[in-house]
Structure formats: C-alpha cells, structure tokens
Write a protein that holds these residues in place. Structure first.
Motif, PDB file in Angstrom:
ATOM      1  N   LEU A  77      -1.572   3.238   7.494  1.00 35.35           N
ATOM      2  CA  LEU A  77      -2.153   2.898   6.198  1.00 35.35           C
ATOM      3  C   LEU A  77      -2.980   1.623   6.283  1.00 35.35           C
ATOM      4  O   LEU A  77      -4.060   1.526   5.682  1.00 35.35           O
ATOM      5  CB  LEU A  77      -1.036   2.734   5.164  1.00 35.35           C
ATOM      6  CG  LEU A  77      -1.485   2.410   3.736  1.00 35.35           C
ATOM      7  CD1 LEU A  77      -2.359   3.514   3.172  1.00 35.35           C
ATOM      8  CD2 LEU A  77      -0.258   2.182   2.843  1.00 35.35           C
ATOM      9  N   LEU A  81      -6.931   1.567   5.359  1.00 30.95           N
ATOM     10  CA  LEU A  81      -7.460   0.727   4.284  1.00 30.95           C
ATOM     11  C   LEU A  81      -8.462  -0.291   4.818  1.00 30.95           C
ATOM     12  O   LEU A  81      -9.438  -0.621   4.134  1.00 30.95           O
ATOM     13  CB  LEU A  81      -6.305   0.010   3.575  1.00 30.95           C
ATOM     14  CG  LEU A  81      -5.393   0.913   2.734  1.00 30.95           C
ATOM     15  CD1 LEU A  81      -4.221   0.120   2.186  1.00 30.95           C
ATOM     16  CD2 LEU A  81      -6.178   1.546   1.589  1.00 30.95           C
ATOM     17  N   THR A  82      -8.236  -0.784   6.020  1.00 30.70           N
ATOM     18  CA  THR A  82      -9.202  -1.718   6.616  1.00 30.70           C
ATOM     19  C   THR A  82     -10.551  -1.035   6.829  1.00 30.70           C
ATOM     20  O   THR A  82     -11.613  -1.623   6.565  1.00 30.70           O
ATOM     21  CB  THR A  82      -8.668  -2.250   7.959  1.00 30.70           C
ATOM     22  OG1 THR A  82      -7.411  -2.909   7.738  1.00 30.70           O
ATOM     23  CG2 THR A  82      -9.636  -3.245   8.567  1.00 30.70           C
ATOM     24  N   LEU A  85     -12.020  -0.362   3.114  1.00 27.54           N
ATOM     25  CA  LEU A  85     -12.427  -1.552   2.363  1.00 27.54           C
ATOM     26  C   LEU A  85     -13.412  -2.423   3.125  1.00 27.54           C
ATOM     27  O   LEU A  85     -14.116  -3.236   2.517  1.00 27.54           O
ATOM     28  CB  LEU A  85     -11.189  -2.384   1.985  1.00 27.54           C
ATOM     29  CG  LEU A  85     -10.156  -1.689   1.090  1.00 27.54           C
ATOM     30  CD1 LEU A  85      -8.977  -2.608   0.821  1.00 27.54           C
ATOM     31  CD2 LEU A  85     -10.787  -1.238  -0.227  1.00 27.54           C
ATOM     32  N   ALA A  93      -6.494  -5.273   2.289  1.00 29.26           N
ATOM     33  CA  ALA A  93      -5.952  -4.050   2.886  1.00 29.26           C
ATOM     34  C   ALA A  93      -4.510  -4.255   3.331  1.00 29.26           C
ATOM     35  O   ALA A  93      -3.656  -3.372   3.134  1.00 29.26           O
ATOM     36  CB  ALA A  93      -6.823  -3.620   4.071  1.00 29.26           C
ATOM     37  N   ILE A  96      -2.133  -4.443   0.200  1.00 29.68           N
ATOM     38  CA  ILE A  96      -1.894  -3.117  -0.384  1.00 29.68           C
ATOM     39  C   ILE A  96      -0.896  -2.338   0.467  1.00 29.68           C
ATOM     40  O   ILE A  96       0.023  -1.678  -0.056  1.00 29.68           O
ATOM     41  CB  ILE A  96      -3.212  -2.338  -0.516  1.00 29.68           C
ATOM     42  CG1 ILE A  96      -4.123  -3.025  -1.537  1.00 29.68           C
ATOM     43  CG2 ILE A  96      -2.955  -0.898  -0.943  1.00 29.68           C
ATOM     44  CD1 ILE A  96      -5.514  -2.439  -1.613  1.00 29.68           C
ATOM     45  N   SER A  97      -1.051  -2.396   1.776  1.00 35.57           N
ATOM     46  CA  SER A  97      -0.129  -1.684   2.669  1.00 35.57           C
ATOM     47  C   SER A  97       1.295  -2.182   2.494  1.00 35.57           C
ATOM     48  O   SER A  97       2.245  -1.386   2.430  1.00 35.57           O
ATOM     49  CB  SER A  97      -0.570  -1.861   4.118  1.00 35.57           C
ATOM     50  OG  SER A  97      -1.873  -1.381   4.327  1.00 35.57           O
TER      51      SER A  97
END
Length: 253
Positions: A77, A81-82, A85, A93, A96-97
């Motif tokens: 994840l 996300l990295t 984003l 990121a 959020i993870s």
C-alpha cells in the motif's frame, strides 16, 4: 556474539555513520509518524466504534471492514500510494498507509469495550432515568476504556514496527539503519537498528500496559482484587478482538 557486541557498541558510539541520521533524530521520526497516524486513525475509528457499541448497529460491517484492512499489505500500500501521489507527497502516502493499518485495532477496541459491559449495568442506568448521553459518558466510556486502551496499544505497536518500512522511500526513522546497511554489509548497523526498534516497542508496550491498568475504574479494580471473578465468554471475545486476535464464534443457544 561479536556481531551483537559490535551492534551494541555502534548504538552507544554516538556516531551512526556517514549518511545516517543521529539515533535520537531517527527515534523522533519513528515516534512522530506513529503518533500522527494513531491520532488520525483514532479520530476516525473511536467515535465510529463507540456508535457501533452503543447502538449495536453496523457491527457486522465493522468486522468485515476491519478484517479487510488487516489483510492489506502495508508495504504494498505504501509503494502504491507513493506512485499515485507522487514523490513530493511521500510523507502523506506513508501516513495514509499507517492510518489504514491502525484503524482495525482502534475500531475493535472501541466497540468491544462497550460490548464487554454487563447489560444489567446499562439497564440499571436507564431505570434510574439516565439519558442515552449520560449512559454513554458515565457508564459505557469509563467501563469500556481498558479495552479501548488495549486497542490503542495494539495499533500503536503495529504502526511503530511498520514505520520502519518508511525508510525504503527515504523518510528516515529507525528503518534507515536496517535498509541502508544491507547493501553496505554493515551488519553491526543492521542489528543495532533492529535492537533499537525492539527496545522502543518494548518501552511503549510497557507504558501502555501500565496505562491500561490505571484506567480500570477503582470500584471494579477493588472488587476484582477482593473477589476475583472468572471472565465471561463475551469479555474474552472482546479482549481478543481488541488486540486483533482471532476468536471463535459465539455459541448459539
């Protein structure tokens, strides 16, 4: 033993090596990401868990969501996300993870704390004319606090250990010693970083264990010490859910 001695010597040397942050700075980064993630997750999960525990609505959905969130690999994840984003938003990121990782334990700790309360206590409050708000804040929250703290404890330890992977995307923390030391073949730094993570987790766990004992209402603590009572199946299931352990389904009558 030489590697362990070298690792301990590296920890106390005061010189982490070229390209590494100082150990106090790395610990601060590790704790910062942990605290921010747990606070955000708590702001989301605790009110929702209290609502579920107080009303009894949405429990199945919460269990399903918690199970799904626990199944998400944090490292995967984080990388996803990295990429989504962008490299300029790597801290977001990571947060959020870690929030996704923390929510299941916090949610379970919040609503199982209420579920473990003897229903007769709540019925007694209603019979005395207490409003639903008074029942929530004067009965359910104080009695459910120990299991909630257990959920916070589990979430904090999970996030604290997982923050180590943030170093993979260049965010520092104690993970930098582990990840960067592998290609350098600096096993003293690698083992030293692992020791620091383990010791920090043990210290945090000990503090939460003390806090979990202190938040037990004095009346219950005194009654428990005077006349120990076996825990009910409901309480055992609630405690297991708060720390993320699997539980057997309740027996049907």
């Amino acid at each position: 033993m030489n590697l362990l001695g070298d690792a301990i010597g590296w920890i106390f040397s005061g010189d982490p090596g070229r390209g590494f942050d100082a150990i106090p700075v790395a610990i601060g980064v590790q704790l910062l990401y942990t605290v921010v993630a747990v606070l955000i997750a708590g702001a989301i999960a605790i009110p929702l868990g209290w609502y579920i525990g107080h009303t009894g609505k949405g429990r199945e959905t919460a269990v399903a969501i918690s199970g799904a969130a626990r199944a998400i690999p944090s490292f995967g994840l984080l990388i996803l996300l990295t990429l989504l984003l962008g490299v300029l938003h790597k801290p977001e990121a990571a947060i959020i993870s870690f929030v996704v990782l923390a929510i299941p334990s916090l949610l379970a700790g919040a609503y199982t704390g209420f579920e473990a309360i003897d229903r007769r206590v709540i019925d007694a409050g209603r019979s005395m004319g207490m409003t639903e708000s008074q029942i929530l804040w004067r009965i359910e929250v104080p009695l459910g606090l120990p299991l909630l703290v257990g959920g916070i404890r589990a979430a904090t330890l999970q996030v604290l250990a997982t923050v180590t992977i943030a170093a993979y995307i260049g965010l520092g923390g104690l993970g930098q010693y582990i990840i960067a030391a592998i290609p350098l073949r600096r096993f003293d730094i690698l083992i030293g970083g692992a020791i620091l993570v383990a010791v920090l987790a043990l210290v945090i766990d000990g503090l939460f264990a003390l806090l979990q004992h202190l938040v037990v209402p004095r009346g219950i603590r005194a009654a428990g010490s005077a006349q120990p009572q076996p825990r009910s199946a409901r309480q055992r299931r609630a405690e297991a859910l708060a720390v993320g352990a699997p539980t057997a389904p309740p027996a049907t009558p």
